[in-house]
Design an enzyme around this catalytic site. Sequence first.
Site, PDB file in Angstrom:
ATOM      1  N   LYS A  75       0.810  -1.214   0.000  1.00 29.40           N
ATOM      2  CA  LYS A  75       0.000   0.000   0.000  1.00 29.40           C
ATOM      3  C   LYS A  75       0.853   1.279   0.000  1.00 29.40           C
ATOM      4  O   LYS A  75       0.599   2.192  -0.764  1.00 29.40           O
ATOM      5  CB  LYS A  75      -0.808   0.026   1.300  1.00 29.40           C
ATOM      6  CG  LYS A  75      -2.272   0.037   1.159  1.00 29.40           C
ATOM      7  CD  LYS A  75      -2.980   0.080   2.498  1.00 29.40           C
ATOM      8  CE  LYS A  75      -2.257  -0.487   3.680  1.00 29.40           C
ATOM      9  NZ  LYS A  75      -2.218   0.303   4.863  1.00 29.40           N
TER      10      LYS A  75
ATOM     11  N   ARG B 182     -10.082   3.602   7.802  1.00 30.70           N
ATOM     12  CA  ARG B 182      -9.926   2.237   8.317  1.00 30.70           C
ATOM     13  C   ARG B 182     -11.263   1.717   8.825  1.00 30.70           C
ATOM     14  O   ARG B 182     -11.380   0.543   9.140  1.00 30.70           O
ATOM     15  CB  ARG B 182      -8.977   2.205   9.511  1.00 30.70           C
ATOM     16  CG  ARG B 182      -7.505   2.325   9.205  1.00 30.70           C
ATOM     17  CD  ARG B 182      -6.877   0.981   8.882  1.00 30.70           C
ATOM     18  NE  ARG B 182      -5.658   0.687   9.596  1.00 30.70           N
ATOM     19  CZ  ARG B 182      -4.470   1.205   9.350  1.00 30.70           C
ATOM     20  NH1 ARG B 182      -4.317   2.092   8.410  1.00 30.70           N
ATOM     21  NH2 ARG B 182      -3.426   0.825  10.037  1.00 30.70           N
TER      22      ARG B 182
ATOM     23  N   ARG C 219      10.304  -7.228   7.273  1.00 31.06           N
ATOM     24  CA  ARG C 219      10.402  -5.803   6.964  1.00 31.06           C
ATOM     25  C   ARG C 219      11.225  -5.046   8.003  1.00 31.06           C
ATOM     26  O   ARG C 219      11.070  -5.235   9.183  1.00 31.06           O
ATOM     27  CB  ARG C 219       8.990  -5.209   6.894  1.00 31.06           C
ATOM     28  CG  ARG C 219       8.974  -3.720   6.604  1.00 31.06           C
ATOM     29  CD  ARG C 219       7.631  -3.275   6.123  1.00 31.06           C
ATOM     30  NE  ARG C 219       6.654  -3.136   7.189  1.00 31.06           N
ATOM     31  CZ  ARG C 219       5.429  -2.638   6.994  1.00 31.06           C
ATOM     32  NH1 ARG C 219       5.052  -2.276   5.781  1.00 31.06           N
ATOM     33  NH2 ARG C 219       4.593  -2.525   7.991  1.00 31.06           N
TER      34      ARG C 219
ATOM     35  N   ARG D 257       9.809  -2.323  12.994  1.00 31.07           N
ATOM     36  CA  ARG D 257       8.727  -1.596  13.640  1.00 31.07           C
ATOM     37  C   ARG D 257       8.167  -2.430  14.782  1.00 31.07           C
ATOM     38  O   ARG D 257       8.032  -3.645  14.635  1.00 31.07           O
ATOM     39  CB  ARG D 257       7.603  -1.307  12.630  1.00 31.07           C
ATOM     40  CG  ARG D 257       7.834  -0.058  11.822  1.00 31.07           C
ATOM     41  CD  ARG D 257       6.865   0.098  10.686  1.00 31.07           C
ATOM     42  NE  ARG D 257       5.461  -0.102  11.035  1.00 31.07           N
ATOM     43  CZ  ARG D 257       4.451   0.096  10.182  1.00 31.07           C
ATOM     44  NH1 ARG D 257       4.705   0.516   8.953  1.00 31.07           N
ATOM     45  NH2 ARG D 257       3.216  -0.115  10.547  1.00 31.07           N
TER      46      ARG D 257
ATOM     47  N   ARG E  49      -3.192  -6.772  13.989  1.00 34.95           N
ATOM     48  CA  ARG E  49      -3.504  -5.878  12.868  1.00 34.95           C
ATOM     49  C   ARG E  49      -4.317  -6.615  11.798  1.00 34.95           C
ATOM     50  O   ARG E  49      -5.180  -6.029  11.150  1.00 34.95           O
ATOM     51  CB  ARG E  49      -2.213  -5.293  12.288  1.00 34.95           C
ATOM     52  CG  ARG E  49      -1.587  -4.292  13.246  1.00 34.95           C
ATOM     53  CD  ARG E  49      -0.120  -4.117  12.980  1.00 34.95           C
ATOM     54  NE  ARG E  49       0.144  -3.282  11.829  1.00 34.95           N
ATOM     55  CZ  ARG E  49       1.279  -3.310  11.149  1.00 34.95           C
ATOM     56  NH1 ARG E  49       2.236  -4.160  11.491  1.00 34.95           N
ATOM     57  NH2 ARG E  49       1.453  -2.515  10.131  1.00 34.95           N
TER      58      ARG E  49
HETATM   59  P1  AMP Z   1      -0.117   1.756   9.300  1.00 35.60           P
HETATM   60  O1  AMP Z   1       1.242   2.308   9.059  1.00 35.60           O
HETATM   61  O2  AMP Z   1      -1.130   2.264   8.327  1.00 35.60           O
HETATM   62  O3  AMP Z   1      -0.100   0.271   9.441  1.00 35.60           O
HETATM   63  O4  AMP Z   1      -0.594   2.338  10.717  1.00 35.60           O
HETATM   64  C1  AMP Z   1       0.125   2.043  11.895  1.00 35.60           C
HETATM   65  C2  AMP Z   1      -0.777   2.200  13.102  1.00 35.60           C
HETATM   66  O5  AMP Z   1      -1.263   3.556  13.183  1.00 35.60           O
HETATM   67  C3  AMP Z   1      -2.039   1.339  13.088  1.00 35.60           C
HETATM   68  O6  AMP Z   1      -1.799   0.033  13.566  1.00 35.60           O
HETATM   69  C4  AMP Z   1      -2.936   2.140  14.020  1.00 35.60           C
HETATM   70  O7  AMP Z   1      -2.559   1.979  15.376  1.00 35.60           O
HETATM   71  C5  AMP Z   1      -2.596   3.588  13.640  1.00 35.60           C
HETATM   72  N1  AMP Z   1      -3.445   4.075  12.520  1.00 35.60           N
HETATM   73  C6  AMP Z   1      -3.024   4.445  11.281  1.00 35.60           C
HETATM   74  N2  AMP Z   1      -4.052   4.866  10.517  1.00 35.60           N
HETATM   75  C7  AMP Z   1      -5.158   4.751  11.288  1.00 35.60           C
HETATM   76  C8  AMP Z   1      -6.547   5.002  11.073  1.00 35.60           C
HETATM   77  N3  AMP Z   1      -6.998   5.451   9.882  1.00 35.60           N
HETATM   78  N4  AMP Z   1      -7.403   4.764  12.090  1.00 35.60           N
HETATM   79  C9  AMP Z   1      -6.973   4.320  13.284  1.00 35.60           C
HETATM   80  N5  AMP Z   1      -5.687   4.038  13.560  1.00 35.60           N
HETATM   81  C10 AMP Z   1      -4.767   4.248  12.576  1.00 35.60           C
END
Ligand code: AMP
Length: 219
Positions: free
Chosen positions: A17, A92, A129, A161, A172
Amino acid sequence: MTARLNIVVLGKQGAGKGTQSQRLAERYELAHISTGDILRAAVQAGTPLGREVKSVLDTGRLVTDDLVNQLVEERLKEPDAAKGCVLDGFPRTIGQAEALEQLLASDGVKLCLSIELPDELVLQRLSARRVCQECGTTYQDTDVAAISGTCEVCGGDVVQRSDDQPEAIKKRLENFERDTVPLLSFYESRGLLVSVNGDQSMDQVTAAIEAVLHARGLG
Ligand code: AMP
């Protein structure tokens, strides 16, 4: 003024993504809005927002709709979003998707791309990763930069991470099933959803996405 090109990119973590969103944004001069990147940068910088969300991010849970909706609202006001945006990791939840419709008003979302990848491949990809804490460049665990711990782009620290640990990955994936899968129906019912196979090279996925935009008269 021509209508803005707003694209939502959905997909499990590790489906590509981030890379595809970045490429789309560069190619069509759109703002790349990654809520995950914004939140991680806040944690890294130790801002009040960062302190508030750190434990949520570390355990792979979702931060509240209100908080991310507000972040996106602010981000959409920046000049690089004048021609539109690529939304990566947002919305999300259905609540966020509804908020986004309000935020984008008449321009709306023009396309929702779903990059598909089976869970086994997500686990494989995420466990391997590594990411630069400074500039966000991603590496594989077997890359020289990952082994040495030093980013080839900026010299920053290359780490795993905290949410790429197995327990957090599982959490997740559960979040994705529960919260994000309903979004596929949300965009499908609006005729905006197109699926792309994520189990191919990054360049092949990019080519598939460009073909979709072309076919829809968007690119
Ligand atoms: P990502 O890099 O998109 O996997 O986001 C990392 C973390 O940020 C997620 O596991 C959530 O804890 C938080 N997060 C990112 N985007 C959102 C969103 N749209 N709504 C809620 N939490 C988010």
